[in-house]
Scaffold this motif. Structure first.
Motif, PDB file in Angstrom:
ATOM      1  N   GLN A   1     -11.886   0.703  59.434  1.00  0.00           N
ATOM      2  CA  GLN A   1     -10.607   0.024  59.761  1.00  0.00           C
ATOM      3  C   GLN A   1     -10.704  -1.473  59.473  1.00  0.00           C
ATOM      4  OE1 GLN A   1      -7.966   2.167  61.823  1.00  0.00           O
ATOM      5  NE2 GLN A   1      -9.182   3.484  60.528  1.00  0.00           N
ATOM      6  N   CYS A   2     -11.513  -1.792  58.468  1.00  0.00           N
ATOM      7  CA  CYS A   2     -11.746  -3.220  58.190  1.00  0.00           C
ATOM      8  C   CYS A   2     -10.534  -3.893  57.548  1.00  0.00           C
ATOM      9  CB  CYS A   2     -12.963  -3.382  57.287  1.00  0.00           C
ATOM     10  SG  CYS A   2     -12.712  -2.712  55.631  1.00  0.00           S
ATOM     11  N   GLY A   3      -9.707  -3.110  56.862  1.00  0.00           N
ATOM     12  CA  GLY A   3      -8.498  -3.671  56.261  1.00  0.00           C
ATOM     13  C   GLY A   3      -8.710  -4.349  54.920  1.00  0.00           C
ATOM     14  N   GLU A   4      -9.931  -4.255  54.365  1.00  0.00           N
ATOM     15  CA  GLU A   4     -10.178  -4.879  53.060  1.00  0.00           C
ATOM     16  C   GLU A   4      -9.256  -4.302  51.985  1.00  0.00           C
ATOM     17  OE1 GLU A   4     -12.176  -7.460  51.784  1.00  0.00           O
ATOM     18  OE2 GLU A   4     -11.999  -7.812  53.920  1.00  0.00           O
TER      19      GLU A   4
ATOM     20  N   LEU B   1      -6.271  -3.375  52.125  1.00  0.00           N
ATOM     21  CA  LEU B   1      -4.866  -3.831  52.113  1.00  0.00           C
ATOM     22  C   LEU B   1      -4.639  -4.910  51.066  1.00  0.00           C
ATOM     23  CD1 LEU B   1      -5.106  -2.583  55.125  1.00  0.00           C
ATOM     24  CD2 LEU B   1      -3.079  -3.948  55.542  1.00  0.00           C
ATOM     25  N   LYS B   2      -5.717  -5.662  50.786  1.00  0.00           N
ATOM     26  CA  LYS B   2      -5.565  -6.753  49.819  1.00  0.00           C
ATOM     27  C   LYS B   2      -5.416  -6.220  48.396  1.00  0.00           C
ATOM     28  CE  LYS B   2      -8.727  -9.313  52.621  1.00  0.00           C
ATOM     29  NZ  LYS B   2     -10.158  -9.538  52.707  1.00  0.00           N
ATOM     30  N   ARG B   3      -5.815  -4.972  48.166  1.00  0.00           N
ATOM     31  CA  ARG B   3      -5.728  -4.391  46.821  1.00  0.00           C
ATOM     32  C   ARG B   3      -4.592  -3.400  46.698  1.00  0.00           C
ATOM     33  NH1 ARG B   3     -10.429  -5.029  43.841  1.00  0.00           N
ATOM     34  NH2 ARG B   3     -11.607  -6.723  44.737  1.00  0.00           N
TER      35      ARG B   3
ATOM     36  N   PRO C   1      -5.976   2.290  56.163  1.00  0.00           N
ATOM     37  CA  PRO C   1      -6.632   2.583  57.452  1.00  0.00           C
ATOM     38  C   PRO C   1      -5.696   3.232  58.465  1.00  0.00           C
ATOM     39  CG  PRO C   1      -6.347   0.207  57.176  1.00  0.00           C
ATOM     40  CD  PRO C   1      -6.014   0.835  55.866  1.00  0.00           C
TER      41      PRO C   1
ATOM     42  N   ALA D   1     -11.932  -1.227  46.573  1.00  0.00           N
ATOM     43  CA  ALA D   1     -12.259  -2.349  47.455  1.00  0.00           C
ATOM     44  C   ALA D   1     -13.008  -1.896  48.705  1.00  0.00           C
ATOM     45  CB  ALA D   1     -10.974  -3.051  47.886  1.00  0.00           C
ATOM     46  N   CYS D   2     -13.030  -0.597  48.950  1.00  0.00           N
ATOM     47  CA  CYS D   2     -13.502  -0.103  50.244  1.00  0.00           C
ATOM     48  C   CYS D   2     -15.010  -0.309  50.435  1.00  0.00           C
ATOM     49  CB  CYS D   2     -13.173   1.388  50.373  1.00  0.00           C
ATOM     50  SG  CYS D   2     -13.783   2.090  51.893  1.00  0.00           S
ATOM     51  N   PRO D   3     -15.404  -1.071  51.437  1.00  0.00           N
ATOM     52  CA  PRO D   3     -16.835  -1.285  51.673  1.00  0.00           C
ATOM     53  C   PRO D   3     -17.560  -0.012  52.078  1.00  0.00           C
ATOM     54  CG  PRO D   3     -15.524  -2.912  52.863  1.00  0.00           C
ATOM     55  CD  PRO D   3     -14.576  -1.869  52.360  1.00  0.00           C
TER      56      PRO D   3
END
Ligand code: SF4
Ligand code: SF4
Lengths: 400, 228
Positions: free
Chosen positions: A24-27, A29-31, A46, A96-98
């Motif tokens: 649920q880091c939200g990274e 969303l930027k992509r 997420p 982008a997903c870590p």
């Protein structure tokens, strides 16, 4: 289908782990192009994952195991369905997903689950199977018009050949300059190629796969594979990234064994022809051009260098790049069949692509996907920024 | 009080265990399910496993997508692990040599941890002005902040009786009820630790697998259309 029925039946073990792996880091969303144009986190990756986890908990969790599954709020199910079908399935979030979640695959499977429950697909997407059944294409266009409006009179197609060209429904009906360019370039290379007659060149299955409506897939694939085998085909060429994607990734499992021919994107074949001297670019072009990587071509199947090689061979050309390109390219809004329902999103995303191309002072925006071609052209109508949109093979066919 | 705390700890532990078992059961239910895909499941090569190990330890995917956040997240996770390891001496009867050697690093990590937590939140809220901040994550970060702050206060200002803490914990571990140490800070710290255990994010267990799959996928990606 009851709302209490299990939610995991369309998932693989890997995908179940992926749902758990989301931090649920939200990274992502930027992509996400949907986030770019809606700014609505409730339809973000997420949140979709969180909601789906809740569904699994309600139907397969401890409480449900002990006391029976609990009823899920209908509104939540509908919200989730909307969110998962609003996505363009571009895979930008996965890139982008870590945690390495393969969203490009996960979203179609979550869609399939919602279709199984009778909640999806949304709007006109539901007409796709019927349209394909009746006409062989998802747009319900007449079969007789599949090639005739655009096929150049001078191009010859062999009855049987080692090489076949698959035009695809979107190109044939909605992006005709693109497929016209394809066959002109193929013809200029000089090797014999074959094509299926219009009534046999049915949908590749991608629109069904991506909207979670998988029932007809096996049948379509078997028909197409058999038709190409009957023509002695060893290599099937196609320029549509979505078709190429399903052909190379899913046709073998739908067919039940490895395909009896190779699948190649047209740009690979053309690159090879240029390198071997079978194709010559005779005219130059003193222009600044910018190439947009279609998501399903770059992130999907790794075709990134070939279109750039082809463009770089045009004398005088200056090739520009979008800020996000190659594996990181931003979706133009045409993907995932979402454009059929969330039209305004798609137009807004297309305009972001146009705006960046204009801001970089490009003379032409080069595309390589019929869905992008159709939607970005549509996005330009009534837009304050204008740029000439050309398909890569359309451009090449004018210079050879 | 001691009895209530021990029952609470076992309850949290049971929730934690149940969550793990439940996931294993669900995974087993899906054992026959395969995905569509030309790229058939294959075993990871040693190199891919090693690279995944690097991805897990150094959060390389986060580094690729957000270096600013990466430094905070990495420092936070590493200091958290060091602090956890340092805490083993309260659990073990006799602390081994290596554990004693780690005590200083663990103590330093105890100071770094809350700073890293604040950094992560600050980057998200004020630098990136992120639209999305999951309430679950916010809860866990707050819990960890509470844990680290109460830990630091006990270390530096209000020292509880270590002997009674060790005694309480060893009794708790042996399923024996015992009197709780007379420190409210310790009680808060203990409760927060077990709530954290009950809510332990599932990605800790799942992400190594998804990262391995992602690594395999990325290695295969160039060959999808370019196979020899
Ligand atoms: S696949 Fe693309 S549109 Fe869909 S959630 Fe991910 S980034 Fe957004
Ligand atoms: S980037 Fe990946 S882990 Fe982070 S919220 Fe998005 S899907 Fe979840």
């Amino acid at each position: 289908m009851k709302d209490k029925d299990t939610f995991i039946s369309c998932l693989s073990q890997k995908q179940l782990l992926e749902l758990d792996a989301c931090t649920q880091c939200g990274e992502c969303l930027k992509r996400c192009p949907v986030q770019d144009v809606t700014g609505d986190p409730s339809v973000s990756p997420p949140e979709k994952i969180r909601m789906f986890r809740e569904f699994i908990k309600a139907t397969d969790g401890l409480k449900s195991t002990l006391f029976g599954p609990s009823e899920i709020d209908r509104k939540l199910l509908e919200d989730f369905t909307k969110a998962v079908f609003e996505c363009t399935t571009c895979g930008g979030c996965g890139r982008a997903c870590p945690a390495g979640i393969f969203t490009e695959r996960l979203w179609p499977m979550l869609r399939k689950e919602m279709v199984r429950r009778g909640l999806g697909p949304i709007g006109p997407q539901a007409n796709t199977p019927g349209a394909i059944e009746r006409t062989g294409n998802p747009y319900e266009k007449p079969t007789a018009e599949r090639y005739s409006p655009w096929f150049p009179a001078e191009v010859r197609v062999a009855e049987k050949a080692d090489i076949a060209y698959y035009a695809g429904c979107t190109g044939a009906y909605l992006a005709q300059p693109m497929v016209r360019g394809d066959v002109r370039v193929l013809s200029a290379i000089g090797e014999q190629f074959t094509m299926l007659p219009p009534e046999e060149e049915v949908c590749c299955g991608f629109p069904l796969f991506i909207t979670g409506q998988h029932d007809m897939l096996k049948n379509l694939v078997n028909r197409l594979v058999k038709a190409y085998v009957d023509r002695g085909v060893k290599m099937l060429l196609c320029s549509c990234p979505c078709c190429v994607n399903i052909m190379v990734k899913d046709w073998p499992s739908l067919y039940g064994k490895p395909l009896p021919f190779k699948i190649r994107h047209l740009s690979q074949y053309v690159e090879d022809a240029l390198k071997k001297g079978k194709l010559h670019i005779k005219k130059g072009l003193k222009e600044r051009i910018i190439y947009h990587d279609p998501c399903y071509l770059s992130r999907g199947v790794g075709i990134i260098a070939e279109p750039r090689f082809i463009l770089s061979q045009i004398p005088g050309i200056q090739l520009l790049e979008f800020e996000r390109h190659g594996l990181d390219s931003r979706c133009c809004g045409a993907g995932g069949a979402a454009r059929k329902v969330f039209h305004e999103n798609a137009v807004a995303m297309g305009r972001l692509t146009i705006d960046e191309a204009v801001a970089r002072k490009a003379d032409k925006l080069i595309l390589s996907c019929p869905a992008c071609y159709e939607k970005v052209n549509e996005a330009m109508q009534g837009h304050d920024k204008q740029i000439k949109i050309v398909d890569i093979m359309e451009l090449l066919s004018e210079l050879i | 009080m001691g009895t209530i705390l021990i029952i609470f700890a076992y309850l949290c532990y049971a929730i934690f265990l149940w969550r793990i078992v439940w996931r294993i059961v669900l995974l087993l239910k899906l054992s026959g399910h395969t995905e569509h895909g030309a790229l058939q499941p294959r075993k990871a090569s040693l190199l891919e496993i090693l690279k995944t190990g690097r991805d897990i330890i150094f959060f390389t995917r986060l580094l690729r997508s957000n270096p600013l956040l990466w430094i905070g997240e990495w420092v936070f996770h590493m200091s958290f692990i060091l602090v956890l390891v340092r805490h083993l001496r309260y659990v073990l009867d006799t602390a081994p040599h290596w554990l004693m050697n780690l005590q200083f690093a663990g103590m330093l990590a105890g100071y770094v941890l809350p700073v890293a937590l604040v950094y992560v939140v600050a980057i998200k809220l004020w630098v990136e002005k992120t639209r999305y901040f999951s309430s679950g994550n916010f809860f866990l970060l707050s819990l960890l902040f509470l844990l680290s702050v109460t830990g630091l206060i006990m270390k530096n200002f209000i020292h509880p009786d270590i002997i009674s803490i060790k005694n309480f914990i060893s009794n708790a571990l042996a399923f024996r009820f015992a009197t709780a140490p007379e420190s409210y800070l310790f009680v808060v710290h203990f409760i927060a630790a077990f709530v954290f255990l009950a809510y332990l994010p599932t990605h800790i267990f799942a992400a190594p697998f998804t990262l391995l799959e992602a690594r395999k996928r990325e290695e295969e990606h160039g060959g999808i259309m370019h196979e020899r």
